[in-house]
Motif scaffolding. Sequence first.
Motif, PDB file in Angstrom:
ATOM      1  N   MET A   1       4.723   7.374  -4.993  1.00 55.33           N
ATOM      2  CA  MET A   1       6.180   7.537  -4.890  1.00 55.33           C
ATOM      3  C   MET A   1       6.795   8.124  -6.153  1.00 55.33           C
ATOM      4  O   MET A   1       7.887   8.694  -6.118  1.00 55.33           O
ATOM      5  CB  MET A   1       6.837   6.204  -4.553  1.00 55.33           C
ATOM      6  CG  MET A   1       6.642   5.132  -5.584  1.00 55.33           C
ATOM      7  SD  MET A   1       7.355   3.573  -5.024  1.00 55.33           S
ATOM      8  CE  MET A   1       6.842   2.495  -6.352  1.00 55.33           C
ATOM      9  N   SER A   2       6.125   8.012  -7.302  1.00 56.25           N
ATOM     10  CA  SER A   2       6.696   8.549  -8.536  1.00 56.25           C
ATOM     11  C   SER A   2       6.400  10.030  -8.726  1.00 56.25           C
ATOM     12  O   SER A   2       7.008  10.682  -9.574  1.00 56.25           O
ATOM     13  CB  SER A   2       6.163   7.765  -9.742  1.00 56.25           C
ATOM     14  OG  SER A   2       4.750   7.888  -9.822  1.00 56.25           O
ATOM     15  N   THR A   3       5.468  10.578  -7.922  1.00 50.40           N
ATOM     16  CA  THR A   3       5.083  11.977  -8.092  1.00 50.40           C
ATOM     17  C   THR A   3       5.381  12.847  -6.882  1.00 50.40           C
ATOM     18  O   THR A   3       5.371  14.072  -7.000  1.00 50.40           O
ATOM     19  CB  THR A   3       3.581  12.077  -8.401  1.00 50.40           C
ATOM     20  OG1 THR A   3       2.833  11.461  -7.332  1.00 50.40           O
ATOM     21  CG2 THR A   3       3.250  11.387  -9.715  1.00 50.40           C
ATOM     22  N   SER A   4       5.605  12.247  -5.719  1.00 51.94           N
ATOM     23  CA  SER A   4       5.823  13.023  -4.493  1.00 51.94           C
ATOM     24  C   SER A   4       6.865  12.353  -3.613  1.00 51.94           C
ATOM     25  O   SER A   4       7.093  11.146  -3.697  1.00 51.94           O
ATOM     26  CB  SER A   4       4.515  13.153  -3.694  1.00 51.94           C
ATOM     27  OG  SER A   4       3.518  13.821  -4.416  1.00 51.94           O
ATOM     28  N   ASP A   5       7.481  13.161  -2.771  1.00 47.58           N
ATOM     29  CA  ASP A   5       8.279  12.659  -1.666  1.00 47.58           C
ATOM     30  C   ASP A   5       7.676  13.198  -0.383  1.00 47.58           C
ATOM     31  O   ASP A   5       6.843  14.121  -0.400  1.00 47.58           O
ATOM     32  CB  ASP A   5       9.744  13.083  -1.806  1.00 47.58           C
ATOM     33  CG  ASP A   5      10.494  12.207  -2.812  1.00 47.58           C
ATOM     34  OD1 ASP A   5      10.282  10.984  -2.780  1.00 47.58           O
ATOM     35  OD2 ASP A   5      11.267  12.738  -3.623  1.00 47.58           O
ATOM     36  N   TYR A   6       8.118  12.645   0.744  1.00 46.80           N
ATOM     37  CA  TYR A   6       7.481  12.961   2.015  1.00 46.80           C
ATOM     38  C   TYR A   6       8.510  13.161   3.124  1.00 46.80           C
ATOM     39  O   TYR A   6       9.635  12.669   3.051  1.00 46.80           O
ATOM     40  CB  TYR A   6       6.529  11.828   2.432  1.00 46.80           C
ATOM     41  CG  TYR A   6       5.389  11.631   1.474  1.00 46.80           C
ATOM     42  CD1 TYR A   6       4.209  12.359   1.610  1.00 46.80           C
ATOM     43  CD2 TYR A   6       5.494  10.726   0.415  1.00 46.80           C
ATOM     44  CE1 TYR A   6       3.161  12.196   0.717  1.00 46.80           C
ATOM     45  CE2 TYR A   6       4.448  10.559  -0.483  1.00 46.80           C
ATOM     46  CZ  TYR A   6       3.290  11.295  -0.329  1.00 46.80           C
ATOM     47  OH  TYR A   6       2.257  11.134  -1.210  1.00 46.80           O
ATOM     48  N   VAL A   7       8.075  13.890   4.155  1.00 48.14           N
ATOM     49  CA  VAL A   7       8.839  14.053   5.389  1.00 48.14           C
ATOM     50  C   VAL A   7       7.928  13.639   6.536  1.00 48.14           C
ATOM     51  O   VAL A   7       6.738  13.967   6.549  1.00 48.14           O
ATOM     52  CB  VAL A   7       9.312  15.509   5.566  1.00 48.14           C
ATOM     53  CG1 VAL A   7      10.046  15.680   6.884  1.00 48.14           C
ATOM     54  CG2 VAL A   7      10.203  15.930   4.407  1.00 48.14           C
ATOM     55  N   VAL A   8       8.473  12.904   7.501  1.00 49.64           N
ATOM     56  CA  VAL A   8       7.702  12.454   8.657  1.00 49.64           C
ATOM     57  C   VAL A   8       8.022  13.300   9.886  1.00 49.64           C
ATOM     58  O   VAL A   8       7.156  13.959  10.453  1.00 49.64           O
ATOM     59  CB  VAL A   8       7.974  10.960   8.954  1.00 49.64           C
ATOM     60  CG1 VAL A   8       7.270  10.530  10.251  1.00 49.64           C
ATOM     61  CG2 VAL A   8       7.508  10.096   7.792  1.00 49.64           C
ATOM     62  N   TYR A   9       9.286  13.299  10.316  1.00 50.44           N
ATOM     63  CA  TYR A   9       9.658  13.990  11.549  1.00 50.44           C
ATOM     64  C   TYR A   9       9.562  15.503  11.359  1.00 50.44           C
ATOM     65  O   TYR A   9      10.240  16.077  10.509  1.00 50.44           O
ATOM     66  CB  TYR A   9      11.073  13.616  11.974  1.00 50.44           C
ATOM     67  CG  TYR A   9      11.267  12.145  12.234  1.00 50.44           C
ATOM     68  CD1 TYR A   9      10.665  11.525  13.331  1.00 50.44           C
ATOM     69  CD2 TYR A   9      12.035  11.353  11.385  1.00 50.44           C
ATOM     70  CE1 TYR A   9      10.838  10.171  13.576  1.00 50.44           C
ATOM     71  CE2 TYR A   9      12.214  10.000  11.616  1.00 50.44           C
ATOM     72  CZ  TYR A   9      11.610   9.409  12.712  1.00 50.44           C
ATOM     73  OH  TYR A   9      11.784   8.073  12.942  1.00 50.44           O
ATOM     74  N   GLY A  10       8.710  16.125  12.155  1.00 51.57           N
ATOM     75  CA  GLY A  10       8.542  17.568  12.065  1.00 51.57           C
ATOM     76  C   GLY A  10       7.448  18.006  11.118  1.00 51.57           C
ATOM     77  O   GLY A  10       7.164  19.200  11.024  1.00 51.57           O
TER      78      GLY A  10
END
Length: 436
Positions: free
Chosen positions: A347-356
């Motif tokens: 969580m300190s180095t990346s963010d994420y997307v789930v939908y799509g």
Amino acid sequence: MAISKEKLVFDIRLATVVPGKISGENKTYELKGIDLAMKMHHLKGLYFFTNTKIGIEEIKSEPMYDWLVSYFMACGRVRASSDETGNRASIKLNDAGIRMVEARSNKTVEGWLAMEDFLSLQDCLVYNHDIGPELAFSPLVCLQVTWFKCGGISMGLSWAHILGDAFSASEFMNMWSQYMQGHHKQPKTLAQQNPSKPIYPPLNPSQKPVSLKRIDPVGNHWVNPTKCKIGTHSFHVTPKQLAQLHLRVYGSNKNEIDTSKGFEVITSILWRSIAKIREDLDTKVVTICRPKRIKRKQGVPYNGQVIGTVEVGFSVSSVDPLKLVQLIVENVLDESNIVEELVNKEMSTSDYVVYGANLTFVDMEEVDVYGFEIQGNRPTFASYTIDGIEDKGAILVLPGPKDGDNTNGGKLIVLLLPENEIVSLKNELKEEWYIT
């Protein structure tokens, strides 16, 4: 001719509504990994009432203040870090309140619903808000009430997905109904609403989840930076049409047919149809989001959805839809725990997307979208969409509009796809499946 949004809705006023008494006690709620996986997404609920005449004084009254006491978590503000959680994002339960928006429209409710692809104009009726860049001042929930010239209203909900899933969002609204009617009760648990959902096998811990798309950290402005323009289209599948689709997919094996459940059949048809218009590109892995059986406490929203995936090694565009149904029932891998672990780790180095991130199908069949009432009246029409969709798109399956005796209203299908695919998919569904 394009419709000017400014002419559709006007006289917009903003306010903040706080709980009627100290409720959150200024404590800190640590966001779980599954919550942070949803940080780029908002749920957008939209409810239309044709026979309800209500003023702002009746809306912003004691029942609302009492209701927000129960939902004090939704009245908090995000903190990127805190003494209690270190560098992990959390919600400060400081009773800062929700955003309340008032607006007016010169159209009637019937006129609005008669517009082609009216859901694509939902941002006129559902306040479009981001979390950040000033996190401490960004509400997690916005409510917009719009008065139409016919005397009807719409109620728009913008709900930060870090708070909870669509069941949580709809329970939030339905509980408000209970407070307005003066006889609120414990919300239904998801276990009661959804007692027969399958338990999918978990992903092997050594595997990486494919349901997430990693993006660069967004800092304090929690908005998906995708440049893909997502279009919106919806269509209503009546109970009769749904029965016909079941017969076409299952053939003469009537023992397999349960037309009260449409998600698997609708997903198989749309998966195959989208694969055809994409020429089988980006359609061999799909994400399936379905509710878990969980216990919920009053006023505590929760991200309780299964985040699962199905992967195939064949051409989806030419396969028998019944084979896809079987895969959706039997071959979904539950990635929820691995998603939780990965987000916690990175969580300190990346963010994420789930939908799509993959083509995503979201089961909202049993979300009680018609349980929100005003003055004893159910909505004429209700729907949900999701913001922050990545370029593979998402499909939502919701309950359809119910008739006067509250019987089965079929299914409402909401397409959230790249704009340049909407027309082609509409044509494919019309020609192959007689869905319009």
